[in-house]
Write a protein that holds these residues in place. Sequence first.
Motif, short mmCIF file in Angstrom:
data_model
loop_
_atom_site.label_atom_id
_atom_site.label_comp_id
_atom_site.label_asym_id
_atom_site.label_seq_id
_atom_site.Cartn_x
_atom_site.Cartn_y
_atom_site.Cartn_z
N SER A 64 0.82 -1.22 0.00
CA SER A 64 0.00 0.00 0.00
C SER A 64 0.85 1.27 0.00
O SER A 64 0.31 2.38 0.01
N ASP A 65 2.18 1.12 0.02
CA ASP A 65 3.07 2.28 0.04
C ASP A 65 3.55 2.61 -1.37
O ASP A 65 3.71 1.72 -2.22
N ASP A 66 3.77 3.89 -1.61
CA ASP A 66 4.34 4.29 -2.90
C ASP A 66 5.04 5.63 -2.77
O ASP A 66 4.87 6.36 -1.79
N PHE A 67 5.91 5.94 -3.72
CA PHE A 67 6.51 7.26 -3.84
C PHE A 67 6.75 7.52 -5.33
O PHE A 67 6.89 6.59 -6.13
N ASN A 68 6.78 8.79 -5.70
CA ASN A 68 6.79 9.18 -7.11
C ASN A 68 8.17 9.54 -7.61
O ASN A 68 9.06 9.93 -6.84
N CYS A 69 8.33 9.38 -8.91
CA CYS A 69 9.48 9.91 -9.61
C CYS A 69 9.02 11.22 -10.24
O CYS A 69 8.23 11.22 -11.19
N ASN A 70 9.43 12.33 -9.68
CA ASN A 70 8.82 13.62 -9.99
C ASN A 70 9.45 14.33 -11.18
O ASN A 70 10.62 14.13 -11.50
N SER A 71 8.65 15.18 -11.79
CA SER A 71 9.08 16.13 -12.82
C SER A 71 10.00 15.49 -13.86
O SER A 71 11.21 15.77 -13.90
#
Length: 355
Positions: A64-71
């Motif tokens: 249920s965890d996630d993090f983004n690769c931004n811009s």
Amino acid sequence: MNGLRIIICWILLLFLVLPVTAVGGDAISGISPSSGQAGNSYTVTITGANFTNTSGSVRFEKGSDDFNCNSPTTWDYISPTNKIVCKVKIPSNADLGYWNLIVVKGWDKTEILKTNAFAVSEEMSITSITPTSGRMETDVDFTIAGKNFNKDYIDDVFLSIDDFDTNISADDFKVDSSTKITGTFDLGDVDEEGDYDICIIDDFGSVECKKKAFEVITNAEGTLEIDSNPSGAAIYIDNVANGTTPRDIDILVGTYKVILKKAGYQDWSKTVNVQEDETTTIDATLYAAPTATPTQTQSTPYPTATPTTARTTIKSTMKIPTTYAEVPTTTAASPIEPWVIIGAVCLALIALRKR
């Protein structure tokens, strides 16, 4: 006929305009780097097919965890291999292990999934290694100090030189704690001396190194030929006794401080460099130690002092009663009347006449 030609031309034109990758299916072929340490930031490059011509988004997911690769700075859909370049900040509390990589297309929001594509590990650091050197053709027991050593994920401990051109893996190692690793390096097959990096790699491919922390020293030897005039001087090499002159000593290549000592002579010393398969000659002349000449001084007679007996005062603790002097009491004399005296004299005269 002309209509058929027009249709064929349009078809050929579409093949020229449309990217080749559009013919195949959606896919993520790789990511670089493929691992990172919690709390750190990375610029990653993702390659694959059918990323579309509209920028979408990229995220990493585990449960249920996630993090983004931004811009994303690059979203290339034209080249035969589509490419995305973006920046990712791994949360410091991210779970260790493998994470899925998901590319979301920009135009229809469909997702392209690659499982276990990116590994998150704990940020390790190496503080020191003991000992800091070892000779070729020997086994060296070592202790590495640092932090965040995880026994479940550390895959290898090794020495490296010239950017991993030569690697020497530990024969065996043990993660004693999160701050200590012990093991043994076998330097028997090492043929290159110099300063090596000490490195640790985990199961996810993350490598932590301490630059030039360990020196591999040659085991080649040279010869020291030592003599002195006079002979019989004690030889000290780096402050370790090694016989007396004259003497030939086979010694490992390196730099040494040689000291010669003999009773009655000044110490002699020199720093020498011993080369492989060469003889370094020392022929020392010892000089007598200077002796001190006693200074003659004229004796001056001194007057003899008469001993003086010092007065010793003893403080008594006895209580002395206070004595008071008796003052004599003076009794006032009774006055004698003159007629009494005259009467007495007359009586005395009368008595004398009657006789």
